[in-house]
Design an enzyme around this catalytic site. Structure first.
Site, PDB file in Angstrom:
ATOM      1  N   GLU A  46      40.994  16.347 -22.726  1.00  0.00           N
ATOM      2  CA  GLU A  46      42.090  16.966 -23.338  1.00  0.00           C
ATOM      3  C   GLU A  46      43.496  16.632 -23.316  1.00  0.00           C
ATOM      4  OE1 GLU A  46      43.027  21.945 -23.673  1.00  0.00           O
ATOM      5  OE2 GLU A  46      41.590  21.141 -22.353  1.00  0.00           O
ATOM      6  N   LYS A 115      42.443  22.740 -31.452  1.00  0.00           N
ATOM      7  CA  LYS A 115      41.621  23.716 -30.421  1.00  0.00           C
ATOM      8  C   LYS A 115      41.855  25.146 -31.072  1.00  0.00           C
ATOM      9  CE  LYS A 115      41.577  24.969 -25.578  1.00  0.00           C
ATOM     10  NZ  LYS A 115      42.287  24.430 -24.199  1.00  0.00           N
ATOM     11  N   CYS A 170      37.593  22.130 -24.776  1.00  0.00           N
ATOM     12  CA  CYS A 170      37.703  22.868 -23.632  1.00  0.00           C
ATOM     13  C   CYS A 170      37.396  24.253 -23.571  1.00  0.00           C
ATOM     14  CB  CYS A 170      38.932  22.724 -23.040  1.00  0.00           C
ATOM     15  SG  CYS A 170      38.745  23.296 -21.139  1.00  0.00           S
ATOM     16  N   GLY A 353     -17.634  18.794  -6.737  1.00  0.00           N
ATOM     17  CA  GLY A 353     -16.977  18.125  -5.726  1.00  0.00           C
ATOM     18  C   GLY A 353     -15.821  17.411  -6.160  1.00  0.00           C
ATOM     19  N   ASN A 436     -25.408  12.203 -21.303  1.00  0.00           N
ATOM     20  CA  ASN A 436     -25.071  13.373 -21.907  1.00  0.00           C
ATOM     21  C   ASN A 436     -26.163  14.324 -21.807  1.00  0.00           C
ATOM     22  OD1 ASN A 436     -22.697  12.890 -22.918  1.00  0.00           O
ATOM     23  ND2 ASN A 436     -23.175  12.408 -24.965  1.00  0.00           N
ATOM     24  N   LYS A 597     -13.840  17.847 -31.263  1.00  0.00           N
ATOM     25  CA  LYS A 597     -14.273  18.718 -30.056  1.00  0.00           C
ATOM     26  C   LYS A 597     -13.281  19.709 -29.699  1.00  0.00           C
ATOM     27  CE  LYS A 597     -16.750  14.798 -27.850  1.00  0.00           C
ATOM     28  NZ  LYS A 597     -16.816  13.823 -26.826  1.00  0.00           N
TER      29      LYS A 597
END
Length: 636
Positions: A46, A115, A170, A353, A436, A597
């Protein structure tokens, strides 16, 4: 700006109070530096052409005249360049003085933005010198042509789709209804702010929060250039805190108390996608706005933007721990509600696990504690078969014991062998039927035991597996509530690690650390010399790559060539380009082919910004084809 990237800068030049020539010389030097770096937007503080702290000197004609003379020099210096610079200076119009930002490009002032909000409290006395800016643009004559002047100006690039710039100065950013809101609603994707915000203790934190917050709520890029060293220190100090933000993400920040120029590469495509995705973000309304077109050459950038290689995993230990605790709580709360709603006080969970079933068991234990149900009503079922190793079997048993769940072993070797005989499958043929059949036998056992106990089957599969379709349809793909459904594999590891670090039980930590050290595997093929023979990442690719692809594609709709470019930038030291390209193609092929899926996946809680539930984030037809996406990769 290939892939929507544009280089921007916030620059704080050295200044002397009331010395426009000195200030102009430093502004021009920084503009030249920006041009050399392929910068397209550069924002200055500014009133930087005079210095912000001139006070009553703003009433001196000599200063105001000299500022315009030096602006003329800056304008001439930009000739032949498409860098768009925003430079603060005082501007007199119709006997009144305005605090303005001049938009300068290629030897011309495109517009003057005054401004709007002039602070006149505490250390600020701007109403003593300046008039609040006009919204509706008016034309002012200067150097033989007319320049639009007003707050409601937008600068729209004819060559770069989506690049629309709005300006505030600003204090405009600090008020309850800043002009940037109006600009963004009118279609501005980038907000620039020429500022002179002085330093007081802690103000930098608020300033950073303010600017990043504006960029998030407005879904925009925000370039904030602040006044620094050289301003008068009669009563104030200016620290030169420059900030560049994008949709809540801080891209760059300068060090305070030293004048600096910061650069960042904004992603306009990402901003545009985010606005398009958010149905609550309004369509552009430019009534009363003047749109000023400008041109800008698109160039290939040597990308200087930080791209997170692990977008699902927070940076920093403290933030990671906070996020892990939050995610575990979300998962547990989801399960708690389902148990309370159904009245179930028993659950069945297959424990292998491995990482995923370990996380699911940890989450289930937490949910049971919330409901004050004894953990021995968690029925952990281990089902060893042809591929089970002693390591994972022992870890499953020890983990269940340490969490005080009930362990049941159901060896499925004989059942699966009988099934092979019934369907006429050669057990020596280790194909998809061989694999599967084991997964579906395990799911059948879990479902039947859930019926026996009057409980729910807790799913263990994670989001990365769902994205790739790395699950047996109606096998481990199915459950009654999937607690890990929106947790990617890279995050699963950190959640388990967090639990290990905070459980305060050495034996439990030890087994969790060994689980973390175990290769990811479905263990459906016989071990070799007692070790896991089937490693998932050897078959479908590294999960760190797939999770990166998943995040960029689903969260931001990023096109294949851009995903590849980003992956090259962050994984260049880990993988060869052809390896990255190979697994990216695999991701697209599997992601499209395996949607069926996900279309019938069980319920499960969303924990992050990306999920694949057909009832939530991903409504995708199961028969969509990947040809368009793969073709773009083939044409790289």
């Amino acid at each position: 700006m290939k892939h929507g990237y544009i280089r921007v800068a916030a620059a704080t030049p050295d200044v002397k109070v009331a010395d426009p020539q000195f200030n102009r010389e430093n502004i021009v030097r920084l503009i030249r530096e920006g041009i050399e770096r392929n910068t397209k937007i550069m924002v200055f503080p500014e009133l930087c052409l005079t210095a912000y702290t001139c006070a009553d000197l703003f009433g001196q004609d000599a200063l105001l005249t000299k500022a315009k003379e030096e602006l003329k020099v800056i304008v001439k210096e930009t000739g032949g360049s498409d860098l768009l610079a925003f430079i603060g200076l005082p501007w007199e119009r119709d006997g009144k003085l305005y605090n303005t930002a001049a938009a300068v490009q290629n030897g011309r002032v495109l517009g003057l933005i005054p401004k709007t909000n002039l602070p006149n409290y505490s250390e600020f006395y701007e109403l003593r010198y300046f008039e609040p800016g006009n919204k509706k643009p008016v034309l002012v004559s200067w150097e033989g042509y007319e320049i639009p002047m007003g707050t409601d100006l937008l600068f729209a690039c004819k060559d770069i789709p989506g690049l629309v710039i709005g300006t505030e100065i600003c204090e405009d950013a600090w008020v309850p209804n800043p002009p940037s809101i109006r600009h963004a609603v009118a279609g501005a994707t980038v907000i620039v702010n020429c500022s002179a915000s002085d330093e007081t203790t802690g103000k930098d934190l608020y300033r950073r929060s303010l600017i990043t917050g504006h960029s998030a709520s407005l879904v925009c890029g925000y370039i904030y250039a602040n006044a620094g060293e050289g301003e008068s220190t009669q009563d104030l100090v200016f620290g030169g805190q420059n900030l560049i933000a994008e949709n809540g993400l801080l891209l760059a920040e300068s060090k305070r108390f030293g004048n600096e120029t910061i650069y960042a590469d904004m992603d306009l495509e990402r901003l545009i996608h985010e606005r398009r995705r958010m149905t609550t973000f309004p369509a552009p309304d430019r009534e009363n706005y003047l749109v000023i077109p400008f041109t800008m050459e698109q160039v290939e950038l040597d990308l200087k933007r930080r791209i997170d290689p692990r977008p699902f995993v927070p940076d920093g230990e403290a933030e990671r721990n906070r996020r892990c605790e939050e995610i575990l709580s979300i998962q547990a709360m989801g399960l708690k509600k389902r148990l309370a709603h159904t009245g179930c006080k028993d659950v069945v969970i297959g424990i292998s696990g491995g990482l995923d079933s370990t996380l699911a068991l940890l989450v289930t234990a937490r949910a049971f504690d919330m409901l004050e149900i004894p953990r021995n009503r968690i029925h952990a079922i281990t089902m060893p078969c042809f591929g089970t190793t002693d390591r994972t079997y022992q870890n499953a048993c020890i983990l269940t014991e340490k969490l005080e769940a009930e362990l049941t072993e159901v060896n499925i070797r004989e059942a699966v062998s009988i099934h092979f005989r019934d369907i006429g499958h050669d057990p020596g043929q280790h194909d998809v039927t061989y694999e599967n059949s084991q997964a579906r036998e395990r799911t059948q056992i879990l479902m039947d035991l859930a019926n026996r106990f009057g409980g729910l089957v807790i799913g263990t599969g994670d989001m990365s597996e769902l994205a790739l379709g790395w699950a047996t349809y109606n096998g481990d793909h199915m459950s009654m509530y999937g607690v890990n459904a929106s947790v990617p594999k890279t995050l699963v590891r950190h959640l388990v690690r967090y639990y290990a670090d905070t459980c305060e039980e050495e034996a439990l930590k030890e087994v969790l650390m060994d689980v973390l050290d175990t290769p990811v595997s479905p263990e459906l093929l016989p071990p070799k010399d007692g070790e896991i023979a089937q490693k998932t990442e050897d078959l479908v690719g590294p999960y760190e790559l797939h999770d990166f692809f998943l995040y960029q594609i689903l969260r931001f709709g990023t096109r294949p060539s851009k995903v590849y470019r980003m992956a090259l930038a962050v994984f260049d030291k880990q993988y060869e380009p052809e390896v990255i390209l190979k697994w990216l193609k695999v991701f697209y092929k599997r992601f499209f082919s395996q949607q069926f899926k996900r279309s019938c996946m069980p319920d499960g809680p969303k924990v992050g910004s990306v999920a694949v539930s057909p009832r939530g984030d991903l409504r995708m037809p199961s028969d969509a084809v990947s040809r368009l996406w793969l073709l773009e990769l083939e044409n790289l």
